[in-house]
Design an enzyme around this catalytic site. Structure first.
Site, PDB file in Angstrom:
ATOM      1  N   LYS A  92       5.774  -7.694   0.596  1.00  0.00           N
ATOM      2  CA  LYS A  92       6.847  -7.268   1.487  1.00  0.00           C
ATOM      3  C   LYS A  92       7.483  -8.477   2.183  1.00  0.00           C
ATOM      4  O   LYS A  92       8.709  -8.562   2.317  1.00  0.00           O
ATOM      5  CB  LYS A  92       6.270  -6.326   2.545  1.00  0.00           C
ATOM      6  CG  LYS A  92       7.271  -5.500   3.309  1.00  0.00           C
ATOM      7  CD  LYS A  92       6.478  -4.543   4.207  1.00  0.00           C
ATOM      8  CE  LYS A  92       7.336  -3.690   5.110  1.00  0.00           C
ATOM      9  NZ  LYS A  92       6.452  -2.826   5.938  1.00  0.00           N
ATOM     10  N   LYS A  96       0.811  -1.220   0.000  1.00  0.00           N
ATOM     11  CA  LYS A  96       0.000   0.000   0.000  1.00  0.00           C
ATOM     12  C   LYS A  96       0.846   1.273   0.000  1.00  0.00           C
ATOM     13  O   LYS A  96       0.611   2.199  -0.764  1.00  0.00           O
ATOM     14  CB  LYS A  96      -0.915   0.012   1.225  1.00  0.00           C
ATOM     15  CG  LYS A  96      -1.808  -1.204   1.327  1.00  0.00           C
ATOM     16  CD  LYS A  96      -2.527  -1.295   2.653  1.00  0.00           C
ATOM     17  CE  LYS A  96      -1.585  -1.447   3.826  1.00  0.00           C
ATOM     18  NZ  LYS A  96      -0.889  -2.747   3.880  1.00  0.00           N
ATOM     19  N   THR A  97       1.822   1.312   0.908  1.00  0.00           N
ATOM     20  CA  THR A  97       2.626   2.523   1.021  1.00  0.00           C
ATOM     21  C   THR A  97       3.433   2.759  -0.254  1.00  0.00           C
ATOM     22  O   THR A  97       3.495   3.885  -0.769  1.00  0.00           O
ATOM     23  CB  THR A  97       3.573   2.413   2.232  1.00  0.00           C
ATOM     24  OG1 THR A  97       2.801   2.167   3.407  1.00  0.00           O
ATOM     25  CG2 THR A  97       4.374   3.689   2.410  1.00  0.00           C
ATOM     26  N   LYS A 144     -12.754  15.876   4.855  1.00  0.00           N
ATOM     27  CA  LYS A 144     -13.990  16.379   4.237  1.00  0.00           C
ATOM     28  C   LYS A 144     -13.956  17.899   4.020  1.00  0.00           C
ATOM     29  O   LYS A 144     -14.828  18.431   3.341  1.00  0.00           O
ATOM     30  CB  LYS A 144     -15.205  16.012   5.108  1.00  0.00           C
ATOM     31  CG  LYS A 144     -15.520  14.521   5.069  1.00  0.00           C
ATOM     32  CD  LYS A 144     -16.780  14.174   5.846  1.00  0.00           C
ATOM     33  CE  LYS A 144     -18.047  14.372   5.009  1.00  0.00           C
ATOM     34  NZ  LYS A 144     -19.246  13.858   5.725  1.00  0.00           N
ATOM     35  N   ASP A 183      -0.354   7.887   5.718  1.00  0.00           N
ATOM     36  CA  ASP A 183       0.145   6.513   5.707  1.00  0.00           C
ATOM     37  C   ASP A 183      -0.179   5.793   7.006  1.00  0.00           C
ATOM     38  O   ASP A 183       0.046   6.320   8.093  1.00  0.00           O
ATOM     39  CB  ASP A 183       1.664   6.511   5.479  1.00  0.00           C
ATOM     40  CG  ASP A 183       2.150   5.117   5.103  1.00  0.00           C
ATOM     41  OD1 ASP A 183       1.382   4.368   4.463  1.00  0.00           O
ATOM     42  OD2 ASP A 183       3.300   4.773   5.453  1.00  0.00           O
TER      43      ASP A 183
HETATM   44  N1  LIG Z   1       4.364  -3.473  -7.557  1.00  0.00           N
HETATM   45  C1  LIG Z   1       4.665  -3.261  -6.297  1.00  0.00           C
HETATM   46  N2  LIG Z   1       3.741  -2.708  -5.483  1.00  0.00           N
HETATM   47  C2  LIG Z   1       4.027  -2.516  -4.204  1.00  0.00           C
HETATM   48  N3  LIG Z   1       5.207  -2.813  -3.605  1.00  0.00           N
HETATM   49  C3  LIG Z   1       6.153  -3.363  -4.381  1.00  0.00           C
HETATM   50  C4  LIG Z   1       5.920  -3.593  -5.726  1.00  0.00           C
HETATM   51  N4  LIG Z   1       7.030  -4.120  -6.226  1.00  0.00           N
HETATM   52  C5  LIG Z   1       7.919  -4.226  -5.243  1.00  0.00           C
HETATM   53  N5  LIG Z   1       7.402  -3.760  -4.118  1.00  0.00           N
HETATM   54  C6  LIG Z   1       8.095  -3.742  -2.823  1.00  0.00           C
HETATM   55  O1  LIG Z   1       7.280  -4.413  -1.859  1.00  0.00           O
HETATM   56  C7  LIG Z   1       7.324  -3.756  -0.615  1.00  0.00           C
HETATM   57  C8  LIG Z   1       5.938  -3.332  -0.244  1.00  0.00           C
HETATM   58  O2  LIG Z   1       5.982  -2.824   1.058  1.00  0.00           O
HETATM   59  P1  LIG Z   1       5.044  -1.644   1.568  1.00  0.00           P
HETATM   60  O3  LIG Z   1       5.709  -1.022   2.745  1.00  0.00           O
HETATM   61  O4  LIG Z   1       4.658  -0.760   0.468  1.00  0.00           O
HETATM   62  O5  LIG Z   1       3.794  -2.481   2.023  1.00  0.00           O
HETATM   63  P2  LIG Z   1       2.595  -1.975   2.967  1.00  0.00           P
HETATM   64  O6  LIG Z   1       1.346  -2.632   2.502  1.00  0.00           O
HETATM   65  O7  LIG Z   1       2.610  -0.490   3.066  1.00  0.00           O
HETATM   66  O8  LIG Z   1       3.052  -2.606   4.339  1.00  0.00           O
HETATM   67  P3  LIG Z   1       2.534  -2.246   5.811  1.00  0.00           P
HETATM   68  O9  LIG Z   1       1.203  -2.918   5.936  1.00  0.00           O
HETATM   69  O10 LIG Z   1       3.564  -2.844   6.706  1.00  0.00           O
HETATM   70  O11 LIG Z   1       2.455  -0.749   5.888  1.00  0.00           O
HETATM   71  C9  LIG Z   1       8.263  -2.584  -0.776  1.00  0.00           C
HETATM   72  O12 LIG Z   1       9.531  -2.939  -0.308  1.00  0.00           O
HETATM   73  C10 LIG Z   1       8.310  -2.350  -2.294  1.00  0.00           C
HETATM   74  O13 LIG Z   1       9.578  -1.830  -2.664  1.00  0.00           O
HETATM   75  N1  LIG Z   2     -31.596  20.576  -3.782  1.00  0.00           N
HETATM   76  C1  LIG Z   2     -30.423  20.343  -3.217  1.00  0.00           C
HETATM   77  N2  LIG Z   2     -30.371  20.124  -1.902  1.00  0.00           N
HETATM   78  C2  LIG Z   2     -29.209  19.854  -1.305  1.00  0.00           C
HETATM   79  N3  LIG Z   2     -28.017  19.800  -1.951  1.00  0.00           N
HETATM   80  C3  LIG Z   2     -28.013  20.027  -3.267  1.00  0.00           C
HETATM   81  C4  LIG Z   2     -29.204  20.293  -3.941  1.00  0.00           C
HETATM   82  N4  LIG Z   2     -28.894  20.488  -5.221  1.00  0.00           N
HETATM   83  C5  LIG Z   2     -27.562  20.311  -5.332  1.00  0.00           C
HETATM   84  N5  LIG Z   2     -27.025  20.048  -4.168  1.00  0.00           N
HETATM   85  C6  LIG Z   2     -25.593  19.794  -3.933  1.00  0.00           C
HETATM   86  O1  LIG Z   2     -25.480  18.522  -3.277  1.00  0.00           O
HETATM   87  C7  LIG Z   2     -24.451  18.560  -2.314  1.00  0.00           C
HETATM   88  C8  LIG Z   2     -25.053  18.231  -0.970  1.00  0.00           C
HETATM   89  O2  LIG Z   2     -24.003  18.139  -0.043  1.00  0.00           O
HETATM   90  P1  LIG Z   2     -24.139  18.546   1.508  1.00  0.00           P
HETATM   91  O3  LIG Z   2     -22.759  18.811   2.012  1.00  0.00           O
HETATM   92  O4  LIG Z   2     -25.156  19.594   1.673  1.00  0.00           O
HETATM   93  O5  LIG Z   2     -24.692  17.189   2.090  1.00  0.00           O
HETATM   94  P2  LIG Z   2     -24.726  16.772   3.632  1.00  0.00           P
HETATM   95  O6  LIG Z   2     -25.942  15.952   3.834  1.00  0.00           O
HETATM   96  O7  LIG Z   2     -24.530  17.956   4.483  1.00  0.00           O
HETATM   97  O8  LIG Z   2     -23.436  15.834   3.705  1.00  0.00           O
HETATM   98  P3  LIG Z   2     -22.659  15.329   4.990  1.00  0.00           P
HETATM   99  O9  LIG Z   2     -23.499  14.212   5.547  1.00  0.00           O
HETATM  100  O10 LIG Z   2     -21.366  14.853   4.420  1.00  0.00           O
HETATM  101  O11 LIG Z   2     -22.529  16.503   5.901  1.00  0.00           O
HETATM  102  C9  LIG Z   2     -23.866  19.966  -2.366  1.00  0.00           C
HETATM  103  O12 LIG Z   2     -22.704  19.944  -3.164  1.00  0.00           O
HETATM  104  C10 LIG Z   2     -24.942  20.793  -3.036  1.00  0.00           C
HETATM  105  O13 LIG Z   2     -24.350  21.876  -3.787  1.00  0.00           O
HETATM  106 MG   LIG Z   3       2.691   0.750   4.747  1.00  0.00          MG
END
Ligand SMILES: Nc1ncnc2c1ncn2[C@@H]1O[C@H](COP(=O)(O)OP(=O)(O)OP(=O)(O)O)[C@@H](O)[C@H]1O
Ligand SMILES: Nc1ncnc2c1ncn2[C@@H]1O[C@H](COP(=O)(O)OP(=O)(O)OP(=O)(O)O)[C@@H](O)[C@H]1O
Ligand SMILES: [Mg+2]
Ligand SMILES: Nc1ncnc2c1ncn2[C@@H]1O[C@H](COP(=O)(O)OP(=O)(O)OP(=O)(O)O)[C@@H](O)[C@H]1O
Ligand SMILES: Nc1ncnc2c1ncn2[C@@H]1O[C@H](COP(=O)(O)OP(=O)(O)OP(=O)(O)O)[C@@H](O)[C@H]1O
Ligand SMILES: Nc1ncnc2c1ncn2[C@@H]1O[C@H](COP(=O)(O)OP(=O)(O)OP(=O)(O)O)[C@@H](O)[C@H]1O
Ligand SMILES: Nc1ncnc2c1ncn2[C@@H]1O[C@H](COP(=O)(O)OP(=O)(O)OP(=O)(O)O)[C@@H](O)[C@H]1O
Ligand SMILES: [Mg+2]
Ligand SMILES: [Mg+2]
Ligand SMILES: [Mg+2]
Ligand SMILES: [Mg+2]
Ligand SMILES: [Mg+2]
Lengths: 267, 267, 267, 267, 267, 267
Positions: F224, F70-71, F152, F124
Site C-alpha cells: 500500500k 490484508k483487506t 466460535k 476487517d
Molecule cells: N496482490 C495484491 N495483494 C494485495 N493488495 C494489492 C495487491 N496488488 C495490489 N494491491 C493494492 O495494494 C493495496 C493494499 O492495501 P490494503 O488496504 O489491502 O492493505 P491492508 O494490509 O489492509 O492495510 P491496513 O493495514 O492499512 O488495513 C490496495 O490498494 C490494493 O489495491
Molecule cells: N470422547 C469425546 N469426548 C469429547 N469430545 C469428543 C469425543 N469424541 C468426539 N468428540 C468431539 O470433539 C469435539 C470436542 O469439542 P468441545 O467443544 O466439546 O471441546 P471444548 O473443550 O468444550 O472446547 P472449547 O475449549 O473450545 O470450549 C466435539 O466436536 C465432539 O463431538
Molecule cells: Mg486493511
C-alpha cells in the site's frame, strides 16, 4: 431494539436435548482412558445427587485446554443422567446482553431448576460467561459474584442439584475464587499419541502405513482441533477429494496432512 | 422485571429460626475443643449484651478457612441466645441487586433490629456481601463504607445489640479496615486428626480398623469438606451403597475413601 | 424508597446537645496530661474565634489511633464553648446517600452556620466522610474537594467559625492535602501505664493489689478499648458477675482480665 | 434542590471589587523586594495588554507555597488595573457543581470578558478548580482541557485580555501542560527573616527586644500563616489579652509566641 | 443551556478564510529554509490531490514543539490551495462538548468535505482534540478511534481530499497509532540563530549593534514565543515605549530585552 | 441526531460487490509467491466450507503489518468465492456508534448470514472494530466478547460459514484470546526486493536502468505504501508530471524518487 435483533433464532431459554446434542457436533468416539475415567466419576456424582440427604448441592468443574472436549463431556453427562431438568448456560445465548441481564438469565435458570426434584445445570465456558479477557485482566464482577453465590446456595428442602462447570482458564477461575467454590475439579486433557491413534482408527481415513506417523504428529492435540485438521486434509491438495476419503474409496495423503498440520500450528 | 425473577422463593427479608437451621444443614456434632471454646466465649458476649449499660453495641468476627464451620457456629449462637430479634444477612438473599439496593437492605435490617430491646445480626460471608474478588482487588466500596459505619454506630438509648460477622478472607477485611472495626475476632480452624476422629466416631461409617487411618488422612480438613467427602465415599466404587452405609449395615471401603479424597485435593 | 428506610430514627440534620452527649457514651474521666493539654489549647482557639477580627475562620484537626478519644474530645469542646451553633457532621447520619447528596448535606451545615455569629462544626471521622479505604486507595474525590474548599472558605463578614476535624488516618489526609488545609493539628494519644492507672482508679473495679499489674498491661491501649475490655472482664468467667463488680461488692479477677485482654489483641 | 441549597449566599457570578477586597482579608503590607518585583512586572503586563496589537491575549501564572500571598497579589493587580472587567474564578463559588457545570461557568466568564475592550480574569487555585488530589493523581480532565483551550484561545478582534492564574501545585500543572500554556510564570516565595521583620515592624505587636528573635523564628514562613500565628499568640497564655495587644498597651510574650509556633509546625 | 452559553460568538462550524487568517495572527514572515522546505513539499501534495486517480486521500502531519508555527503553516497551505472546501477543526470551537458531540462535529466536517471535488481539512492540535493529558496518560478513546478511521477512510469515488494534522505531542500520537496512520510527517522546528536574525531584521526593532546578540539569545526559540517576547520588551522598563519602538523612532534596549527573556525561561 | 449525521452516505449495512471492489482501490497485481500461497490456501478453505458436514464454521485470520494487503486479499477471496452472502464488517461503517450499537450491527450481519446456505463474513481490522489503542491498553471488552463468541458459535444446522479476520495487531489479538479462537492464521508479509521489482515492472514507471535500484530501496515495504510513494514521485520535483509518467511518455526521476522515499520513512 437490540434484543429483537437475534431473538428469532434463539428458542426459549435453556437447553432441550437437541441443544445438548448440538454441543457435540462430531459425536462421541472413544479417546482414551483419561476421558473415560472422568465420565465414570461424573456419573457417580449424578447418582450421589439422586440419593443424597446431606448434600442437596454437588458441584463439579471440568477444566482443560481449548478444544479438549469439555463441553461435549458435560453435555453427554447431562443427556445420560435422565434427570427431568438439564440446562446448559452458555455465552452464545446471551450475546449482547448487559451484565445485569445476563445475571438475571442465569438466576432464572437456577430458579427454574429449584422447582425440579433433580436437576443438572451446565455452566459452559465460565470465563466467557463472566466476560474475561487476560489483559487487565478484565471481567464482569457482577456476574462473577452471582456465580459465586449460586454455586454455593442450597436448593430448597427436598430438591437436589448437580452443577457442572467448564473452563479453559482454570488459573483465572482460581484467582477469583470460583474454582475453590466447586466441590471437585477434573482435568480434561489433550490427546496422547495412543489416544489419537484410537480416534484415527475409528475415523478410518488413513492407510495402515500412515496411521502411526499421523498419530505421532497429533501427540498433545485437543480432539476438537484433530477433527478440524482431518477435514482440511481430506479436501486434498487441490480440493474436491473429501467425498472419496469419507466414503473410504481413498485415503488422506500423509504429506498433505503434514502441510495442513503446519498451517494450524505455525505459531 | 429482574427483581421479580426470584421473589417467589425469597420469603420476607431476614432469618426466621428456620433460616438459621438451614445454615447448618448437617447439624452440629462435637468437633474438638477449639470450636467449643469459641462457642463459649461468644455466649459470654451474648450475656454481656443482655446486661451492658456502657456498651450498647458489641461486635465479634468469626474468621477461618472456607468450610471450617463459621456460618453454622454463628447460626447456633443466634439460636441459643433466645433474643427476640435474630437475623442473618447473606449474599444469597441479595443476588442480582445493585450495590445501593444491597446497602438499603442491610440498613433496613439494622433499623429493624434497633426497635428490639436485644438483637443479634449475623453478617455472613462479609467478603461476599461486599462483592470482593482477589483480582484487582475489586469490591464494592459503597457497601464497605456502609458496613464500616453500621458496625460502629450505637443503637438508640436503651437498646443493645450483638453483631457477628463471618469471613474466609480476614486479610482482605483487614486491609479495608473492617476487621479492626470489630471488638473481638475468633479464628475458626480446620480439623486436626483428633478432631476428625471424634467426628468420624459420631458418624460411625468406618470400621474400627480403618478409623485411625481415615482420621489421619483428614488432618487439616475443614468440617464441611469432610461431610461432602464422606458422602461421596459412601456411594461406593460403583454407586448404590449409600443406604447400606448410613443404616450401619456396611462400612466405607477405606481404599475407595482414599480415591475420593484424592479427587478432592488433586490441586 | 431508600432514604425513607432510615428516616424515622434520624432527627433533623445537625447535632443538638443530646447528640453531642451521645458521642461520649462513657462520659469523660481524667486520663492524663496529654489529653488535658489538647483540651486547654482547643478552648483557647474557642476564645480566639470569639474575639478575632482578622481570622474569621479557625480550623483544628484532632488525629490519633482508633478509639483514642477524639470524637469525645471534639464533642466536649463543642458543649463547653456555649456557642449558639454547634453541629457534628458524621458518616452515621449519611449512610447510603450518594456522594453528591453527602456534599449537599455538608454544604448545608456550613451555610446554616454562616448565619450564626459564632459557630462550631465538627467533621467527625473525616476518612469515613470521604469514603476512604486503604486498598487502592479509594475515596470520594467529590467530597474531598468539597471539604478542601469549605475548610478554607471564609464565612461572610462579621461571622466567625471554628471547624474541628477528627481522623484516625492522618497520613491519608496528608496525602490528599486535607491535613495541610487545617491551621493546627493535635495528636490524641493512646494511654500510657500511668494514664491507664488513673482511669482504673476512677472506675474502681480492681483490688488495690491488682491495679498496677492491670495498668501495666493496658499500656498503649486507647481509652475506648479499655472501656470495652473492662466490661468484658466484669462479666466474670462464667457470666453474671457484672452487677456485683460495678456496685463495688466484688473486684475483677485479674486472671480472667488477662484472658479477655488476650482475646482482644490476639492478632 | 442541591443548587438552591447555597444559592442564597452566592451573589451573581463574578467578582465585584468587594469580592476582590475579600481576597486580601488582612490587607496588604510591605513584605520584601521579591513580592514587590512580581507586582511591578505584572503591572507592566497590564500596560502591555492595554496597548498591544499583536498579542490580544497575555497569560501569567503566580505559583508558590500555600499561603505565600498569591491570591492577594492577583486581586491587587486586578484592582489596580482599573480595567472595566475584572473577575475572579474560584472553587468557592462552584462547590458541589458537576464538572460540566463548572466548565460552563468558567466558559461563561470568558465569554463575558470577550465583550469588554480590556479584561482581567483571575483563575484562582487552579489545582482546586480542576479538582486535583495528589493520590492517583486524580483530577477533572474535562475542566483541564477547557482551561488548556481557554488560556490559548484569542479573544475576538479588537479585544485584549490578561489571564492571571494562581497555584500551589506548579509541578502538577506542569505535568498536565497547563504551566507551559502560560506566557510567563512568577514564583511567589515564603518570607525570609528580613521580610518577616519588616512585616512585624508594621504590625507592632512585639517589644523591640523580641522582634529579632521572632523574625528569626519566622524565617521561611508564608505570610498567611504569619498572620494566623500572631493572632493566636496575641490571645495570651490564658486568653483575653488580644485587645490589649492590638491597642498597643501590651506586647506579645515571646515565650508564648514560641509555644504557639510549635503547635503550628509540630509535624 | 450549556451549548447556548457560547453559541453567540461561534459562527457556523468550519473555517472561512477569515478563520484561517485569524490562525496566523502575526502574519507570515520568512523564518528560514526549513520552514520553507515544508511549505513547498506540502504544496506538492496539494497538487497531487488535484490530479490523483489512485490515491483519493492524502494525509500529512506537521509536528513540532509548542509555538513553532504549525497552525500558521497549515492555515497558509489551506489558503494558498484555492480548494473549494477548506476547514479547520480545532478544540476552540468545541469547548465543553461531550466526547460524542465532538465526534459528531468532526464526522460532519468530513461528510461535508466528501461532497466537494477537492477539499482540505486541518486537524489542529490533535492532542487537544482527543483531550490528552500526559498524566495517566488520559485521552478520549472515542475521539481517537474516530480520527483513526476518518484519516484512513477513502472519500466517495471521484472526490479527492487532503488532511493536514498538527501536533506538539508526536510521541503520544505515535503510541496511539495516529502518527502511523498519516502518509507523511514533517517536523516543524524552533528557530536557529540565523533564522531568528532573519526574523528580527524584518521586524526592525533592534539597533544594528544589538541584533546579533539578540538573535544569538533567541537560538532554539519557537517563533510564537519570539513575537510575545519582542512585544514585552518593546514596552520598555517602565512601560509606554511600544509606539515609539514600532514606529521606528526608538529601538529596544538590549538589557531590558534580556530581562524579559529571563522572565520567560526562568524554569 | 448523531446517527443521521452520516446516514446519507452509508448504504444498507453490508458489502455489495461494489463495496468489496472499493477495498482494493489499486486493483490486484502479482506481488510474489507468498501472497499467492495465502490466496490458494484460503480458496481451499472456501471449498471446504462448501462441502463440509462436520465443520459448519471455518475461521481464518490474515495478519501482517499495516498496508501489506490484508483487506484487498480478504475482499478478493470474498469476490472469487461466488457465495450468495459475502459481507465486510469494518469500522468505517460504524463511526461514532456506541459499543453496544456496534455489537448489535455485528450480530445482525451474522444473523443475516445464518439464513444463507453458504456465507463469508470479513471482520476487517479487528483491532479497530474493538477500539484498541496500545496505551493502557484500552479496547472495548463488550465488542471483544461478542466477537469471541461469534467466531466460535456454530451456524444453524445445514448452514455453512467462513469467517475471515484481518489485523495489524496480532500480538494484541493474541493477548485477548481472539487469535486462538480462529482455526488458522496466515501472515501477510511486506514485499521483498524481488516482489517489489515484479510490481514495478507491472506499473512500468521507471526506466530499465533505474528499476533495480528502486526495487532494492523498496525492500520490506508494504504494497500500500509502495503505491502512495510511486504516485508522489510521479508528480515530479515541481509538480505536473503525473500524466506524462502514467501515459508512459516519461519515467520517474530516480533522484526525486529517493527524496520522496525519505519523506515517507524519515522516522
Ligand atoms: N496482490 C495484491 N495483494 C494485495 N493488495 C494489492 C495487491 N496488488 C495490489 N494491491 C493494492 O495494494 C493495496 C493494499 O492495501 P490494503 O488496504 O489491502 O492493505 P491492508 O494490509 O489492509 O492495510 P491496513 O493495514 O492499512 O488495513 C490496495 O490498494 C490494493 O489495491
Ligand atoms: N470422547 C469425546 N469426548 C469429547 N469430545 C469428543 C469425543 N469424541 C468426539 N468428540 C468431539 O470433539 C469435539 C470436542 O469439542 P468441545 O467443544 O466439546 O471441546 P471444548 O473443550 O468444550 O472446547 P472449547 O475449549 O473450545 O470450549 C466435539 O466436536 C465432539 O463431538
Ligand atoms: Mg486493511
Ligand atoms: N460443631 C460444628 N461446628 C460447625 N459446623 C458443624 C459442626 N458440626 C457439624 N457441622 C456441619 O459442618 C458444616 C459447616 O459448614 P459451614 O457452612 O458452617 O462452614 P463455613 O465455614 O461457613 O463455610 P464457608 O467458608 O463456605 O462459608 C455444616 O454443614 C454443619 O452442619
Ligand atoms: N478524657 C476522655 N477523653 C476522651 N474520651 C473519654 C475520656 N474519658 C472517657 N472517655 C470515653 O472514652 C471513649 C472514647 O471514644 P471516642 O469515640 O471518643 O474515641 P475516638 O478516638 O473518636 O474513636 P474512633 O477512632 O473509633 O472514632 C468514649 O466512650 C468516652 O466516653
Ligand atoms: N504584600 C502582601 N502580599 C500578599 N499578601 C499579603 C501582603 N500583605 C498582607 N497580606 C495578607 O497575607 C495573606 C495572604 O493570603 P493569600 O490567600 O493571598 O495567600 P495564598 O498564597 O493565595 O494562599 P493559598 O495557597 O492558601 O491560596 C492575606 O490575608 C493578605 O491580606
Ligand atoms: N513563517 C512563519 N511560519 C509560521 N508562523 C509564522 C511565520 N511567520 C510568522 N509567524 C507567526 O508565528 C506564530 C506561530 O504560531 P502558531 O500558532 O502557528 O504556532 P503553533 O506551532 O501552532 O503553536 P501551538 O503549539 O501553540 O499550537 C503566528 O503568530 C504566526 O503569525
Ligand atoms: Mg467448550
Ligand atoms: Mg459460611
Ligand atoms: Mg471517633
Ligand atoms: Mg490563594
Ligand atoms: Mg497550533
Amino acid at each position: 431494539d437490540f434484543l429483537n435483533a437475534f431473538q428469532e433464532i434463539i428458542p426459549a431459554f435453556g437447553a432441550s436435548t437437541d441443544d445438548l446434542e448440538r454441543c457435540r457436533v462430531n459425536g462421541m468416539v472413544e479417546c482414551g482412558s483419561r476421558h473415560e475415567h472422568i465420565y465414570q466419576r461424573a456419573m457417580l456424582l449424578v447418582e450421589q445427587v439422586k440419593v443424597s440427604k446431606g448434600s442437596p448441592l454437588i458441584t463439579c468443574l471440568l477444566e482443560g485446554p481449548s478444544g479438549s472436549g469439555k463441553t461435549s463431556l458435560a453435555a453427554t453427562i447431562g443427556i445420560d443422567s435422565d434427570f427431568p431438568y438439564v440446562k446448559i448456560i452458555s455465552a452464545e445465548s446471551m450475546i449482547g446482553l448487559s451484565e445485569s441481564s445476563k445475571c438475571a438469565k442465569i438466576v432464572k435458570v437456577f430458579e427454574d431448576a429449584y422447582k425440579s426434584q433433580l436437576s443438572i445445570i451446565v455452566l459452559d465456558d465460565i470465563e466467557r460467561l463472566i466476560e474475561y479477557v487476560a489483559i487487565g485482566p478484565r471481567f464482569s464482577n457482577i456476574i462473577s459474584q452471582t456465580l459465586l453465590v449460586l454455586i454455593k446456595r442450597l436448593p430448597p428442602k427436598g430438591k437436589n442439584m448437580l452443577v457442572i462447570g467448564t473452563t479453559s482458564e482454570v488459573s483465572f477461575l482460581d484467582s477469583v475464587g470460583i474454582r475453590d467454590a466447586f466441590s471437585v475439579t477434573y482435568h480434561v486433557p489433550t490427546l496422547k499419541t495412543e489416544d489419537a491413534k484410537k480416534v484415527l482408527q475409528q475415523l478410518n481415513v488413513f492407510s495402515d502405513d500412515d496411521i502411526d506417523a499421523a498419530a505421532e504428529a497429533l501427540n498433545d492435540m485437543p480432539i476438537k482441533k484433530l477433527y478440524m485438521l482431518i477435514e482440511m486434509a481430506a479436501q486434498g491438495e487441490h480440493g474436491g477429494e473429501a467425498e472419496a476419503i469419507y466414503s473410504g474409496k481413498e485415503k488422506i495423503a500423509i504429506s498433505h496432512f503434514f502441510d495442513c498440520l503446519q498451517d494450524m500450528i505455525r505459531y
